[in-house]
Motif scaffolding. Structure first.
Motif, short mmCIF file in Angstrom:
data_model
loop_
_atom_site.label_atom_id
_atom_site.label_comp_id
_atom_site.label_asym_id
_atom_site.label_seq_id
_atom_site.Cartn_x
_atom_site.Cartn_y
_atom_site.Cartn_z
N LYS A 60 -2.43 1.84 -1.28
CA LYS A 60 -2.67 2.36 0.08
C LYS A 60 -1.72 1.73 1.10
O LYS A 60 -1.52 2.27 2.18
CB LYS A 60 -4.12 2.06 0.50
N ASN A 61 -1.13 0.60 0.74
CA ASN A 61 -0.21 -0.10 1.65
C ASN A 61 1.20 0.49 1.65
O ASN A 61 2.05 0.04 2.41
CB ASN A 61 -0.13 -1.58 1.28
N PHE A 62 1.43 1.48 0.78
CA PHE A 62 2.79 2.01 0.64
C PHE A 62 2.87 3.48 1.02
O PHE A 62 1.96 4.26 0.73
CB PHE A 62 3.26 1.87 -0.82
N CYS A 63 3.99 3.83 1.66
CA CYS A 63 4.30 5.24 1.86
C CYS A 63 4.78 5.82 0.52
O CYS A 63 5.21 5.10 -0.37
CB CYS A 63 5.38 5.41 2.92
N MET A 64 4.74 7.13 0.40
CA MET A 64 5.02 7.76 -0.88
C MET A 64 6.44 7.52 -1.38
O MET A 64 6.68 7.46 -2.58
CB MET A 64 4.76 9.27 -0.79
N ASN A 65 7.40 7.37 -0.44
CA ASN A 65 8.77 7.18 -0.89
C ASN A 65 9.00 5.80 -1.50
O ASN A 65 10.03 5.54 -2.11
CB ASN A 65 9.76 7.42 0.25
N THR A 66 8.04 4.88 -1.32
CA THR A 66 8.15 3.54 -1.91
C THR A 66 7.68 3.52 -3.35
O THR A 66 8.14 2.71 -4.15
CB THR A 66 7.29 2.54 -1.10
N LEU A 67 6.78 4.44 -3.70
CA LEU A 67 6.17 4.44 -5.02
C LEU A 67 7.07 5.07 -6.08
O LEU A 67 7.84 5.98 -5.78
CB LEU A 67 4.84 5.19 -4.98
N PRO A 68 6.97 4.61 -7.33
CA PRO A 68 7.76 5.20 -8.41
C PRO A 68 7.42 6.68 -8.58
O PRO A 68 6.29 7.11 -8.34
CB PRO A 68 7.31 4.41 -9.65
N SER A 69 8.41 7.46 -9.02
CA SER A 69 8.20 8.91 -9.19
C SER A 69 7.04 9.20 -10.13
O SER A 69 6.30 10.17 -9.93
CB SER A 69 9.49 9.56 -9.73
N ARG A 70 6.88 8.37 -11.15
CA ARG A 70 5.83 8.65 -12.14
C ARG A 70 4.43 8.59 -11.50
O ARG A 70 3.55 9.38 -11.83
CB ARG A 70 5.91 7.65 -13.29
#
Length: 255
Positions: A60-70
């Motif tokens: 929840k602390n991350f925007c989507m562009n920070t998360l791995p594609s998987r």
């Protein structure tokens, strides 16, 4: 940051197993040995499935562009499943819901992902009837971790004929553990005829170490995401600073 290492309670998963091990040399050695192998696999699977909750909380602390594609793909799969259910039942009845889900999908993969946060919808669950190393690999691939066993380093303290190397092969260990569990459950094989009391104790020790290694790997995974988030925030403020490799290394050391 050592979130998973700090919240892990070994007793929660091994108290009953340690208790059984202390009884193994009594009258019911055959039954207790089989029960220990079955319980070891249960503890492993329960431990992994319970990781979903703290992971989702951290994500929840991350925007989507920070998360791995998987991770984004796994989330989108759940959105698509929900869309299919609504579209095939009644489009008119679920029109607003469908619009919201389509909008969510677009934000995940567009430039808006820089500021877009969502409540991720996925679980680290074993599929029905599936156990063992291959299933565990698939579960952690959902997080963008390719073959989690390759990242594990478990010292071989026994030096037995089975494990002559300096490090234990965790993947082979899980293969054997599940195989023996299956023999005990489905064929009633008496595992006490295959393993000494000391070897059973060694199995317990190795699984304890595997769970510790999983915690370390997940902590490293989260630290990498926080590092990426920090660099992205810096790039928005001062691109020249965030591109400096010495500054980047210093930031990573502080996470």
């Amino acid at each position: 940051m050592r979130l998973f290492t700090s919240i892990y309670d070994e007793k929660e998963y091994f108290d009953s197993i340690d208790y059984l091990y202390n009884l193994i040399e009594g009258k019911n050695t055959e039954f207790i040995t089989n029960l220990i192998f079955i319980q070891l696999v249960i503890s492993l699977e329960v431990f992994i499935e319970r990781l979903s909750k703290p992971l989702k909380k951290e994500y929840k602390n991350f925007c989507m562009n920070t998360l791995p594609s998987r991770i984004k793909i796994e989330h989108c799969k759940e959105i698509i499943k929900s869309l299919n259910d609504k579209l095939y039942s009644s489009i008119e009845a679920h029109k607003k819901d469908c619009e919201t889900l389509f909008l969510d999908l677009s934000k995940i993969w567009s430039d808006k992902s820089r500021t877009h946060k969502v409540k991720l919808n996925f679980d680290l669950k074993f599929r029905s009837g599936k156990h063992g190393d291959a299933e565990i690999i698939k579960i952690f691939e959902k997080l963008g971790i390719n073959n989690i066993f390759k990242e594990m380093k478990i010292k071989n303290k026994e030096g037995s004929l089975i494990y002559m190397d300096e490090f234990i092969d965790a993947q082979l260990f899980i293969q054997e553990l599940v195989e023996k569990r299956n023999l005990a459950i489905h064929q009633g094989v008496k595992l006490s005829s295959q393993f000494s009391v000391k070897e059973v104790g060694s199995k317990i020790y190795v699984l304890k170490e595997i769970l510790k290694e999983i915690n370390k790997i997940l902590d490293k995974h989260l630290n990498g995401l926080y590092f990426k988030k920090a660099l992205m925030n810096l790039s928005n403020i001062q691109p020249s600073i965030s591109n400096n490799k010495y500054f980047s290394n210093a930031c990573y050391a502080c996470i």
